[in-house]
Design a protein around this motif. Structure first.
Motif, short mmCIF file in Angstrom:
data_model
loop_
_atom_site.label_atom_id
_atom_site.label_comp_id
_atom_site.label_asym_id
_atom_site.label_seq_id
_atom_site.Cartn_x
_atom_site.Cartn_y
_atom_site.Cartn_z
N PRO A 157 -0.48 0.76 3.63
CA PRO A 157 0.05 1.89 2.89
C PRO A 157 0.28 3.32 3.30
CG PRO A 157 -2.50 1.93 2.84
CD PRO A 157 -2.14 0.69 3.82
N GLU A 158 -0.05 3.54 4.52
CA GLU A 158 0.48 4.85 5.00
C GLU A 158 1.91 5.06 5.42
OE1 GLU A 158 -0.41 8.03 5.17
OE2 GLU A 158 -2.20 7.25 6.43
N GLY A 159 2.59 6.01 4.76
CA GLY A 159 3.85 6.37 4.88
C GLY A 159 4.77 5.56 3.77
N ARG A 160 3.98 4.74 3.09
CA ARG A 160 4.99 3.80 2.12
C ARG A 160 5.28 4.71 0.94
NH1 ARG A 160 6.95 -0.91 4.00
NH2 ARG A 160 5.40 -1.98 5.22
N PHE A 161 4.84 6.10 0.80
CA PHE A 161 5.06 6.64 -0.65
C PHE A 161 5.90 7.78 -0.51
CE2 PHE A 161 1.25 3.91 -0.72
CZ PHE A 161 1.38 3.16 -1.88
#
Length: 335
Positions: A157-161
């Motif tokens: 999930p890191e950086g995906r938003f």
């Protein structure tokens, strides 16, 4: 003759009553509603019928009588157009204006800000803490479970938003905000990837996302992002390690206490770019569009090093000797 007289009396009475009702109805539709304050929030649950809404507003003292409001809705063809949500009513509004606001779906919107450079878990904590967002706590979910619920099973999930301000009506689920941020990042990354400079040592959009997250964490000066992007791209092209402190900090996780020690720089972990070649395995933060652009359209130059000046900006150098002089000046305080 008696029945004719009775009919005449009835018609007169009915006409008088109709006239009174007409006058009263016109007074109803032109007079402001009654509120306990200058404004109030009217919360309409999903599935509320027109009759239930009119009765509820009457019970709360907003309307004098439910039937006029019901008649108004039918006369305007709005009887089946009641929307759910939170609506702001003001003391100057008339019943037709109230009906128009409700049927047009002009719900109260709230906002939440996901900040550039935040980690994924910082974003989750902010979403969970927002008083107007509903749903179960997201911070209690594992990364795998959360990404699975978003339809991205197996992705980190890191950086995906995408970091931005997101507006939403009350009772929106936190997962819905995350889904919007995820889809927004997909769009932004695709747009910037299409405009990338040829010949970059970056093979995929995900690698661009990783590099962009490092750029995002390296500087608080927006104008420096393309320059820092240029340094990292040249180091990658020349086979040099990135040697960037933000990746070390990310790898330390909760062990980071504000200081990076020599032992930290020598620690073997996947995020320590002093020890590994190339990029970290995942992004380390939420990068904004400018950081993504800096990774894909880096500034030309010959600098391979930079050091913080202490004011948020950096001194860039093209050689190790020049970099060491900058370190002595800005880090060690020596001429």
């Amino acid at each position: 003759m008696i029945w004719r007289t009775s009919l005449f009396v009835f018609l007169i009475a009915a006409g008088s009553l109709l006239a009174v009702l007409t006058i009263d109805y016109r007074r109803f539709v032109t007079a402001p509603v009654t509120l306990p304050a200058e404004s109030m929030t009217l919360d309409i649950p999903k599935g509320t019928s027109l009759r239930a809404l009119a009765r509820r507003m009457t019970d709360r003292g907003i309307l004098r009588h439910p039937w006029y409001f019901i008649a108004l809705a039918y006369l305007q063809g709005d009887q089946a157009r009641i929307k759910a949500g939170e609506f702001e009513l003001t003391a100057t509004m008339t019943p037709p204006q109230v009906l128009e606001r409700i049927t047009s779906g002009q719900v109260i919107e709230y906002s939440i800000v996901l900040v550039e450079g935040w980690t994924f878990r910082q974003a989750l904590a902010t979403i969970d803490a927002h008083p107007r967002l509903g749903g179960d706590s997201l911070a209690n979910l594992t990364d795998e479970a959360l990404m699975s619920q978003l339809g991205r099973a197996g992705e980190h999930p890191e950086g995906r938003f995408f970091p931005d301000t997101y507006r939403f009506p009350g009772k929106t689920g936190g997962l819905d905000v995350l889904r919007r941020a995820l889809e927004r990042m997909d769009r932004v990354l695709a747009e910037e990837w299409e405009k990338r400079r040829p010949g970059l040592p970056i093979g995929t959009p995900y690698e661009a996302l990783i590099l962009a997250s490092i750029i995002e964490k390296e500087t608080a000066v927006p104008a420096e992002r393309p320059q820092i992007g240029g340094v990292f791209v040249r180091r990658l092209q020349q086979g040099m390690r990135l040697q960037t402190d933000p990746t070390v900090i990310y790898g330390l996780g909760e062990r980071y206490d504000g200081n990076i020690r020599r032992a930290d720089l020598r620690e073997s972990n996947p995020y320590n770019t002093y020890m590994i070649n190339g990029l970290s395995p995942t992004p380390i933060a939420l990068p904004g569009r400018e950081a993504i652009r800096a990774a894909l359209q880096p500034q030309d130059g010959d600098s391979l090093y930079f050091v913080a000046r202490g004011d948020g900006s950096h001194e860039f150098s093209g050689t190790l000797d020049a970099h060491n002089r900058a370190v002595r000046r800005y880090i060690l305080g020596k001429p």
